[in-house]
Design an enzyme around this catalytic site. Sequence first.
Site, PDB file in Angstrom:
ATOM      1  N   VAL A  79      17.982  23.779  33.793  1.00  0.00           N
ATOM      2  CA  VAL A  79      17.373  25.011  33.288  1.00  0.00           C
ATOM      3  C   VAL A  79      15.959  24.712  32.800  1.00  0.00           C
ATOM      4  O   VAL A  79      15.404  25.456  32.007  1.00  0.00           O
ATOM      5  CB  VAL A  79      18.218  25.662  32.164  1.00  0.00           C
ATOM      6  CG1 VAL A  79      19.536  26.178  32.704  1.00  0.00           C
ATOM      7  CG2 VAL A  79      18.442  24.683  31.005  1.00  0.00           C
ATOM      8  N   ALA A  80      15.384  23.614  33.286  1.00  0.00           N
ATOM      9  CA  ALA A  80      14.047  23.191  32.875  1.00  0.00           C
ATOM     10  C   ALA A  80      13.022  23.750  33.850  1.00  0.00           C
ATOM     11  O   ALA A  80      12.631  24.919  33.757  1.00  0.00           O
ATOM     12  CB  ALA A  80      13.987  21.658  32.811  1.00  0.00           C
ATOM     13  N   ARG A  81      12.599  22.945  34.803  1.00  0.00           N
ATOM     14  CA  ARG A  81      11.714  23.346  35.894  1.00  0.00           C
ATOM     15  C   ARG A  81      12.183  22.641  37.156  1.00  0.00           C
ATOM     16  O   ARG A  81      12.696  21.524  37.113  1.00  0.00           O
ATOM     17  CB  ARG A  81      10.255  22.977  35.593  1.00  0.00           C
ATOM     18  CG  ARG A  81       9.579  23.863  34.552  1.00  0.00           C
ATOM     19  CD  ARG A  81       9.380  25.278  35.082  1.00  0.00           C
ATOM     20  NE  ARG A  81       8.592  26.120  34.182  1.00  0.00           N
ATOM     21  CZ  ARG A  81       9.110  26.933  33.269  1.00  0.00           C
ATOM     22  NH1 ARG A  81      10.437  26.976  33.125  1.00  0.00           N
ATOM     23  NH2 ARG A  81       8.339  27.679  32.516  1.00  0.00           N
ATOM     24  N   ASP A 131      19.237  26.816  37.740  1.00  0.00           N
ATOM     25  CA  ASP A 131      18.518  28.075  37.534  1.00  0.00           C
ATOM     26  C   ASP A 131      17.081  27.953  38.019  1.00  0.00           C
ATOM     27  O   ASP A 131      16.406  28.959  38.188  1.00  0.00           O
ATOM     28  CB  ASP A 131      18.532  28.473  36.050  1.00  0.00           C
ATOM     29  CG  ASP A 131      17.884  29.834  35.814  1.00  0.00           C
ATOM     30  OD1 ASP A 131      18.244  30.786  36.543  1.00  0.00           O
ATOM     31  OD2 ASP A 131      17.012  29.953  34.925  1.00  0.00           O
ATOM     32  N   GLU A 135      10.093  27.345  44.720  1.00  0.00           N
ATOM     33  CA  GLU A 135      10.587  28.571  44.100  1.00  0.00           C
ATOM     34  C   GLU A 135       9.636  29.717  44.413  1.00  0.00           C
ATOM     35  O   GLU A 135       8.433  29.578  44.180  1.00  0.00           O
ATOM     36  CB  GLU A 135      10.652  28.350  42.582  1.00  0.00           C
ATOM     37  CG  GLU A 135      11.640  29.234  41.863  1.00  0.00           C
ATOM     38  CD  GLU A 135      11.798  28.847  40.402  1.00  0.00           C
ATOM     39  OE1 GLU A 135      11.234  29.567  39.548  1.00  0.00           O
ATOM     40  OE2 GLU A 135      12.470  27.840  40.122  1.00  0.00           O
ATOM     41  N   HIS A 143      16.129  31.646  38.562  1.00  0.00           N
ATOM     42  CA  HIS A 143      15.211  31.482  37.433  1.00  0.00           C
ATOM     43  C   HIS A 143      15.295  32.686  36.478  1.00  0.00           C
ATOM     44  O   HIS A 143      14.302  33.323  36.147  1.00  0.00           O
ATOM     45  CB  HIS A 143      13.766  31.298  37.915  1.00  0.00           C
ATOM     46  CG  HIS A 143      12.897  30.614  36.897  1.00  0.00           C
ATOM     47  ND1 HIS A 143      11.792  29.871  37.250  1.00  0.00           N
ATOM     48  CD2 HIS A 143      12.951  30.564  35.540  1.00  0.00           C
ATOM     49  CE1 HIS A 143      11.205  29.391  36.157  1.00  0.00           C
ATOM     50  NE2 HIS A 143      11.898  29.815  35.109  1.00  0.00           N
ATOM     51  N   VAL A 144      16.510  32.951  36.025  1.00  0.00           N
ATOM     52  CA  VAL A 144      16.749  34.095  35.143  1.00  0.00           C
ATOM     53  C   VAL A 144      17.160  33.664  33.732  1.00  0.00           C
ATOM     54  O   VAL A 144      17.608  34.493  32.936  1.00  0.00           O
ATOM     55  CB  VAL A 144      17.836  35.025  35.738  1.00  0.00           C
ATOM     56  CG1 VAL A 144      17.359  35.661  37.027  1.00  0.00           C
ATOM     57  CG2 VAL A 144      19.146  34.262  35.975  1.00  0.00           C
TER      58      VAL A 144
END
Length: 311
Positions: free
Chosen positions: A224-226, A249, A254, A273-274
């Site tokens: 859930v970072a990048r 995520d 992206e 990415h939510v």
Amino acid sequence: MSQHRQPLVVTVPTEELREALASTPGAEVIVWDLSGAPPRRDPDIVVVPYMSDPAVLGALDGLRPRLVQSQSIGYERVADALPPGLTFSNAAGVHETSTAELAIGLMIASQRRLPALVAAQLDHRWAHTASRSLADCRVVVVGQGGVGRAIISRLRPFEVDITRVAATHRQDADGVIRSVDELPKLLPDADIVTLAVPLNASTEGMVDRDLLALMKPGALLVNVARGKVVVTADLVEAVRAGHVRAALDVVDPEPLPPEHPLWRLDDVLLTPHVGGHSAAMLPRVVALVRRQIAALSTGHPPHNVVIPARA
């Protein structure tokens, strides 16, 4: 401390945000999403569109806002795009809780095989079977910023064994925080590895083929970072080999192209990415912008400054 002129001119990227801030004392709120000419040449605070490319900050060239306010926590590549002389604040305090919620949800969904059970539901199949659990897992949380801490606080009631990892080895009131350099010793025993680090020169590509090979067979990687924290091709290879599972995520690239192999791997759970984009976001952004208005109106420095004004 001298007070600023009243009212402050605040630009926001959406009508929804303008309406939410319309009653804020001491502010004139107008809509500008940084496309096209600015409606005013004298904004005091500019709120940047959510998840926009830093290149949009070029629209501020020639303007002198006292603050450029992001709606995101991360600010990679912003320093290169921000015109000189401007101050940039991130949205620390807005997204941590929602991102942590999603991280826990990804863990539970992956461990309890929820995607497979949903697929069985669509086929009208009663697919009773055992699954992994979250309880009794060894969970390594890499990153001890706001998101990492929020994940840990929500993990504790699930009866897991938590190992905290940060850039440096240290100790606090809750015990030992291990360093990133110690990951090779920690990964072989971890059932779940969760990434909650900022993207920078030291974290880009941090999770590569070598680190993935050290993970326990069947372990779950949660990101859930990048996306760029993980070398995507190496992760695809490790999942295809049946060595690890993944719940992501964020990905690189992206958005993920339709033909990308990550879409088709059985042991990968993807969300687009939510993490921070929940019902909690708008009221928290509004509260942050109101705090910034109050600070600048009374001559105080803004909150959450991550890039100070430079010549």
